[in-house]
Write an enzyme that holds these catalytic residues in place. Structure first.
Site, PDB file in Angstrom:
ATOM      1  N   GLU A 264      35.158 -28.104  -8.183  1.00  7.57           N
ATOM      2  CA  GLU A 264      33.796 -26.518  -8.785  1.00  7.57           C
ATOM      3  C   GLU A 264      34.283 -26.138  -7.896  1.00  7.57           C
ATOM      4  O   GLU A 264      35.618 -25.906  -7.211  1.00  7.57           O
ATOM      5  CB  GLU A 264      32.641 -27.033  -7.167  1.00  7.57           C
ATOM      6  CG  GLU A 264      31.959 -27.777  -7.511  1.00  7.57           C
ATOM      7  CD  GLU A 264      30.432 -28.265  -6.309  1.00  7.57           C
ATOM      8  OE1 GLU A 264      30.153 -26.678  -6.024  1.00  7.57           O
ATOM      9  OE2 GLU A 264      29.701 -28.640  -6.089  1.00  7.57           O
TER      10      GLU A 264
ATOM     11  N   GLU B 209      30.364 -33.160  -0.997  1.00  7.66           N
ATOM     12  CA  GLU B 209      30.242 -32.323  -0.375  1.00  7.66           C
ATOM     13  C   GLU B 209      29.918 -33.230   1.430  1.00  7.66           C
ATOM     14  O   GLU B 209      28.948 -32.209   2.138  1.00  7.66           O
ATOM     15  CB  GLU B 209      29.658 -30.828  -0.565  1.00  7.66           C
ATOM     16  CG  GLU B 209      30.230 -30.104  -1.519  1.00  7.66           C
ATOM     17  CD  GLU B 209      29.331 -29.200  -1.738  1.00  7.66           C
ATOM     18  OE1 GLU B 209      28.943 -28.619  -0.843  1.00  7.66           O
ATOM     19  OE2 GLU B 209      30.378 -28.461  -2.514  1.00  7.66           O
TER      20      GLU B 209
END
Length: 499
Positions: free
Chosen positions: A292, A173
């Site tokens: 995710e 991320e």
């Protein structure tokens, strides 16, 4: 009763079901690792202090791949802190989740757990505070057979054979301002390319995952993927997608249709990747690693803070999932299966305690949350090839997704078995589902089960671990036509023997 018709043919295929589609995620976050999968002194702990009750549930869940060690945690992690004699390891302040990391569990311990669980590791690298040199050093320590400083160090730590980890995530991320070492797309793209190039000098056969956007709602979504892939498309195999789905106020209809948002996200990222490939003249289809995903209703994913003390494994973000959540997870699994021509891997986030299908009590019981059941059913029975499904069903109008089909479905076949996965998004109406399966040579119904409850807010707890379980579903086959009545707010699996 509303009616839905499903049409499919064995010759109309989407693609093979990738084993990595049923992955999960273990992070040094909250109680996911400590008292989740690892707990010295627990009555079921084995010689390596891993909880045997949790290992049994992980196997039952059907997890195939586990991403580790983060997550936000990895962007400040020094892998060297987690290897060598445990009693010589130093505790450190962990910034991402404001806790004390004792480093009792590191790479080698995790790989022992991986072997016990029978799963494939997906290892994430720190490209937040570290970079190319440290990534290559970790790769050498983990995968090189011997004869060098780092491979011999691993052997001195008791791991004579290389771990042979094949799939590596180039950071986590990195588009997020919350990320330690957050970077612009240009900064990250160049670093990821340099890291990938160096890693492939050591092992050309690795599979590498570059960071996509941390969600489709990021202001930089789209531009980030395009810029990063401009730097890396020749060097990586997959790009990551992350998404957590939550209800917005009382808008349950939109929540139940979360699969529509996942469909758009997957299709948008695939289109961007293909556009970069076309622009660069690269004949390559980048895989999508949806590493995710889950339902996460708790708005704050961070430990309460700033706390007055830094503590080991603070308990937070421990979602209690109900039947509605399980139905949404079932719908998201259908979306992932529908896109196996591009989705190469997926990880339900996380595995234990933190937004997880498995919950534990320190020193006590472990149990299955409601979302455990749709995942376990799909992992067990979505095998072989995904088939294209044509669906004719009434629609539901939602605030966030517009009109969506009341029923969503996907099918898989192994040649001798056909499995149909059906979600009913309507909150109060059962649906009469019919599927003409004459082309498959149906020999009979093997099983039909559904995850539902008269009370959609029902949950499983340590005291009542089997409050919500899959129930038998009324279904039958006549003249090659399958017919079933699926309850409101339900996820169902119907399995048939075919010739």
């Amino acid at each position: 009763m509303p009616k839905a018709t499903i049409r499919l043919h064995p010759g109309l295929r989407v693609g093979a079901v990738p084993a990595r589609l049923f992955g999960s995620f273990v992070e040094h976050m909250g109680r996911c690792l400590y008292t989740g999968i690892y707990e010295p002194g627990h009555p079921t702990a084995d010689a390596d202090d891993f909880r045997g009750d949790v290992l049994a549930l992980v196997r039952e869940l059907g997890v195939t791949t586990v991403r580790y060690p983060g997550g936000n945690f990895v962007s400040g992690y020094r892998w060297e802190d987690g290897v060598g004699p445990v009693d010589e390891r130093q505790a450190r302040l962990e910034l991402a989740w404001h806790s004390v990391e004792t480093n009792e569990v590191g790479l080698n311990e995790f790989m022992r757990w991986v072997a016990k669980a029978g799963v494939e590791p997906m290892l994430a690298l720190n490209l937040g505070t570290r970079g190319v040199e440290d990534a290559v050093r970790l790769l050498e320590y983990a995968n090189h057979p011997g004869g060098t400083e780092l491979s011999e160090l691993r052997r001195a730590h008791g791991e004579d054979r290389p771990h042979d980890i094949r799939m590596w995530c180039l950071g986590n991320e990195m588009d997020g301002p919350w990320q330690i070492g957050h970077k612009t797309a240009a900064e990250y793209g160049r670093l990821a390319a340099e890291t990938a190039r160096a890693m492939r000098m050591l092992d050309p056969g690795l599979e590498l995952v570059v960071c996509g956007s941390s969600s489709a709602s990021m202001r930089t979504f789209g531009d980030w993927e395009s810029e990063v892939l401009e730097h890396t498309i020749d060097l990586v195999d997959h790009i990551s997608l992350h998404a957590y789905y939550e209800p917005f106020g009382d808008d349950v209809d939109s929540f139940l249709a979360s699969g529509a948002a996942m469909d758009r996200f997957i299709e948008d990222v695939a289109a961007i990747a293909d556009a970069v490939a076309a622009r660069r003249g690269v004949r390559k289809r980048i895989g999508l690693s949806f590493d995710e995903w889950n339902v996460w209703k708790e708005r704050s994913k961070r430990a309460p803070g700033p706390p007055s003390e830094w503590v080991r494994a603070p308990a937070f973000a421990e979602e209690e999932y109900d039947v509605t959540d399980a139905v949404v997870v079932g719908g998201l699994l259908i979306s992932l299966l529908r896109h196996v021509d591009r989705v190469s891997a997926a990880c339900l986030s996380l595995l234990t305690n933190v937004s997880a299908p498995i919950r534990t009590v320190a020193g006590g019981a472990a149990w299955r949350q409601t979302i455990f059941h749709p995942f376990a059913l799909a992992a067990a029975h979505a095998r072989g090839t995904v088939l294209q499904v044509a669906l004719d069903a009434p629609t539901i109008t939602t605030d966030r997704h517009g009109d969506v089909p009341m029923v969503d479905a996907v099918a898989t076949t192994t040649g001798d078995e056909l499995a149909l996965f059906v979600v009913n998004r309507h909150r109060t109406e059962s649906v009469d589902v019919q599927a003409d399966l004459a082309a498959f040579g149906v020999e009979g119904l093997l099983d039909a089960r559904s995850v539902y409850d008269d009370d959609p807010s029902a949950v499983n707890t340590a005291e009542h671990p089997d409050r919500v379980v899959p129930r038998p579903l009324k279904a039958g086959v006549d003249g090659g036509v399958l017919r079933a009545t699926v309850p409101p707010e339900s996820f169902s699996v119907l399995r048939l023997a075919v010739s």
